[in-house]
Design a protein around this motif. Structure first.
Motif, short mmCIF file in Angstrom:
data_model
loop_
_atom_site.label_atom_id
_atom_site.label_comp_id
_atom_site.label_asym_id
_atom_site.label_seq_id
_atom_site.Cartn_x
_atom_site.Cartn_y
_atom_site.Cartn_z
N UNK A 35 0.85 24.17 -11.84
CA UNK A 35 2.03 23.31 -11.67
C UNK A 35 2.72 23.03 -13.00
N UNK A 36 1.90 22.74 -14.02
CA UNK A 36 2.53 22.43 -15.31
C UNK A 36 3.25 23.65 -15.88
N UNK A 37 2.64 24.83 -15.70
CA UNK A 37 3.32 26.05 -16.16
C UNK A 37 4.61 26.27 -15.39
N UNK A 38 4.57 25.98 -14.08
CA UNK A 38 5.77 26.18 -13.27
C UNK A 38 6.92 25.27 -13.70
N UNK A 39 6.59 24.07 -14.21
CA UNK A 39 7.64 23.18 -14.71
C UNK A 39 8.29 23.76 -15.97
N UNK A 40 7.50 24.47 -16.77
CA UNK A 40 7.96 24.81 -18.12
C UNK A 40 8.32 26.27 -18.33
N UNK A 41 8.05 27.11 -17.33
CA UNK A 41 8.36 28.54 -17.44
C UNK A 41 9.10 29.00 -16.19
N UNK A 42 9.89 30.07 -16.35
CA UNK A 42 10.65 30.60 -15.21
C UNK A 42 9.76 31.26 -14.18
N UNK A 43 8.75 31.99 -14.66
CA UNK A 43 7.92 32.80 -13.76
C UNK A 43 6.44 32.53 -14.06
N UNK A 44 5.63 32.27 -13.03
CA UNK A 44 4.19 32.08 -13.23
C UNK A 44 3.44 32.97 -12.25
N UNK A 45 2.48 33.74 -12.78
CA UNK A 45 1.71 34.66 -11.94
C UNK A 45 0.23 34.48 -12.22
N UNK A 46 -0.59 34.76 -11.22
CA UNK A 46 -2.04 34.82 -11.41
C UNK A 46 -2.42 36.28 -11.54
#
Ligand code: SAM
Length: 191
Positions: A153-164
């Protein structure tokens, strides 16, 4: 010739997701013994003539010298004093890419180890807010578990794209996964 087989995980992730480029300034968190840094020296061209990048490795342990990389040995990445040293060493005080393969000494209690590693990565995301350039990329290892959504969630707030990402070179039975966050947003005021 790599110092550790973890090099193959980074090579595999970069081959698929293209996060490293010539000229990049990269911080390699939890860099010992230095295999990821070996990959980075090559990928960012830190020993080249043109588009010369910069590799800064940081670890609690001592890291043996490597041509083309600068190392901060015996430094704790959760310590603000280490953050100041990193900013001082980076050209223009900014990074294009922040990578973390950090892992705390495992206690054997799965949920506790998971929580500690997530906590370390959350603090690294916060530090990234000040040192990672807008548009920059972030990759961190976590041990998957109940609190993985906190970091995602924190990455999603601060970056455009988040992947596992789960590289094949990472054993299938291990809980280890990598979170890849691309394109750091320019407004990183905490909300
Ligand atoms: N990517 C490395 C390579 O390719 O050589 C291997 C990294 S190893 C899996 C994890 C490293 O994280 C260990 O060397 C450990 O000392 C480091 N580490 C754990 N906690 C740390 C912290 N708080 N600050 C800095 N390094 C840390």
């Amino acid at each position: 010739h790599y110092r550790c087989r973890s090099a193959f995980k980074l090579l595999e992730i970069d081959k698929e997701h293209k996060i490293l480029h010539p000229g990049n300034r990269v911080v390699d968190c939890g860099a010992a013994p230095g295999a990821w840094s070996q990959v980075l020296v090559d990928k960012v061209n830190s020993l080249g003539q043109e588009s010369v990048g910069f590799v800064l490795g940081v670890d609690l342990l001592r890291i043996a010298p490597l041509e083309g990389a600068v190392f901060l040995s015996k430094c704790d990445l959760t310590d603000p004093a280490t953050h100041r040293k990193i900013i001082d060493l980076l050209p223009s005080g900014q990074a294009d890419v922040i990578l973390s393969d950090m892992a705390p000494n495992a206690s054997g209690i799965k949920e506790l180890d998971h929580q500690r590693l997530v906590g370390m990565c959350l603090s690294l995301v916060d530090f990234s807010g000040t040192v990672l350039r807008p548009g920059g990329n972030f990759l961190c290892k976590i041990w998957d578990g109940g609190e993985s959504s906190l970091i995602r969630d924190r990455l999603q707030q601060r970056f455009q794209i988040v992947k596992t990402v789960k590289p094949k070179a990472s054993r299938t039975e291990s809980a280890e996964i990598y979170l890849l966050a691309k394109s750091h947003k320019s407004n990183n005021a905490p909300n």
